[in-house]
Scaffold this active site. Sequence first.
Site, mmCIF file in Angstrom:
data_model
loop_
_atom_site.group_PDB
_atom_site.id
_atom_site.type_symbol
_atom_site.label_atom_id
_atom_site.label_comp_id
_atom_site.label_asym_id
_atom_site.label_seq_id
_atom_site.Cartn_x
_atom_site.Cartn_y
_atom_site.Cartn_z
ATOM 1 N N LYS A 11 3.813 -67.060 36.046
ATOM 2 C CA LYS A 11 4.329 -65.756 35.618
ATOM 3 C C LYS A 11 5.360 -65.301 36.644
ATOM 4 O O LYS A 11 5.275 -65.648 37.828
ATOM 5 C CB LYS A 11 3.195 -64.726 35.552
ATOM 6 C CG LYS A 11 3.478 -63.567 34.615
ATOM 7 C CD LYS A 11 3.174 -63.931 33.179
ATOM 8 C CE LYS A 11 3.295 -62.730 32.255
ATOM 9 N NZ LYS A 11 2.800 -63.030 30.903
ATOM 10 N N VAL A 32 1.803 -49.206 20.964
ATOM 11 C CA VAL A 32 2.308 -49.719 19.682
ATOM 12 C C VAL A 32 3.777 -50.119 19.825
ATOM 13 O O VAL A 32 4.605 -49.837 18.979
ATOM 14 C CB VAL A 32 2.110 -48.705 18.534
ATOM 15 C CG1 VAL A 32 0.644 -48.623 18.152
ATOM 16 C CG2 VAL A 32 2.639 -47.317 18.901
ATOM 17 N N GLY A 33 4.069 -50.795 20.937
ATOM 18 C CA GLY A 33 5.408 -51.295 21.182
ATOM 19 C C GLY A 33 5.603 -52.662 20.574
ATOM 20 O O GLY A 33 5.339 -52.885 19.398
ATOM 21 N N LYS A 34 6.030 -53.609 21.413
ATOM 22 C CA LYS A 34 6.363 -54.963 20.967
ATOM 23 C C LYS A 34 5.300 -55.572 20.061
ATOM 24 O O LYS A 34 5.569 -55.991 18.940
ATOM 25 C CB LYS A 34 6.526 -55.870 22.182
ATOM 26 C CG LYS A 34 7.894 -55.895 22.801
ATOM 27 C CD LYS A 34 7.861 -56.919 23.925
ATOM 28 C CE LYS A 34 9.237 -57.171 24.489
ATOM 29 N NZ LYS A 34 9.198 -58.227 25.514
ATOM 30 N N VAL A 35 4.073 -55.662 20.566
ATOM 31 C CA VAL A 35 2.992 -56.330 19.838
ATOM 32 C C VAL A 35 2.213 -55.354 18.964
ATOM 33 O O VAL A 35 1.864 -55.659 17.824
ATOM 34 C CB VAL A 35 2.028 -57.034 20.822
ATOM 35 C CG1 VAL A 35 0.838 -57.652 20.079
ATOM 36 C CG2 VAL A 35 2.772 -58.107 21.625
#
Length: 336
Positions: free
Chosen positions: A88, A189-192
Amino acid sequence: MTDVTDGVLHTLFRSEQGGHEQVVLCQDRASGLKAVIAIHSTALGPALGGTRFYPYASEEDAVRDALNLSRGMSYKNAMAGLEHGGGKAVIIGDPELIKTEELLLAYGRMVASLGGRYVTACDVGTYVADMDVVARECRWTTGRSPENGGAGDSSVLTAFGVFQGMRASAQHLWGDPTLRGRKVGVAGVGKVGHYLVEHLLEDGAEVVITDVREESVRRITDRFPQVTVVADTDALIRTEGLDIYAPCALGGALNDETVPVLTAKVVCGAANNQLAHPGVEKDLADRGILYAPDYVVNAGGVIQVADELNGFDFDRCKAKATKIFDTTLAIFARAK
């Protein structure tokens, strides 16, 4: 004096959770790049994991996050059956303020200097367009746009995999792999998260959401007015009648403060490193809360970007991500 057992060097070399093979501190003065690339393991193959772009409170926090996230990627890639170890990277700073083409190109050169030991992709604060820029300096880059030979947004299959983990949780706890009639709280509740909400609504779930970004909430409520919004995560985890809690933002969501007041019977979400420290998993078990390991259920995205290295095929990736249901069930059975 600071206890050395709390330091990042202790985590790197002597951690009971497993030491890391290599950690690279990167700096490019011209562009302002400061980054950390952590390779936890290459036992199964080149380390694979995303690049997080985040305004850390300190450089020590950034190193610690890279170490924790890369270790989680070793587990995630192994459980997903991928021929990759765990790695990462984190870029230190606010992407809204310092992200530039020059900085991303400099970062690409840093990744390229590792000669393929680490393969990068998107994470919090980085997007497909960013990976297209990084790839101009580094061929070990995934998560690129389809027009540049990539797989596009890996959030699609990440959300699909989490949904499979939820179905497995429902099967294990209630004897039926459906979320119909269940109340599910999604934090982030953004990208994914917004893709996950779509899956839940299609399956007949009642959905409650929260997010620190108003625009993310509006994107959901404009399309799905039936979704309930609460003020913050603290309100979400205390929601009466909550069946499943889905942490889909940053890590550490399950800690000494949140676990005692959590109303849900299941925790299954997309966030990495949801357990704030060792022992939280026992606290969950003592309260009778079923925990779907984050590194298992959120592996859809890494399945997608890994496939990009071999010539991307979405149907092949989705078939692999569907198996997250069986893997999660098998873990529950073994744990029991």
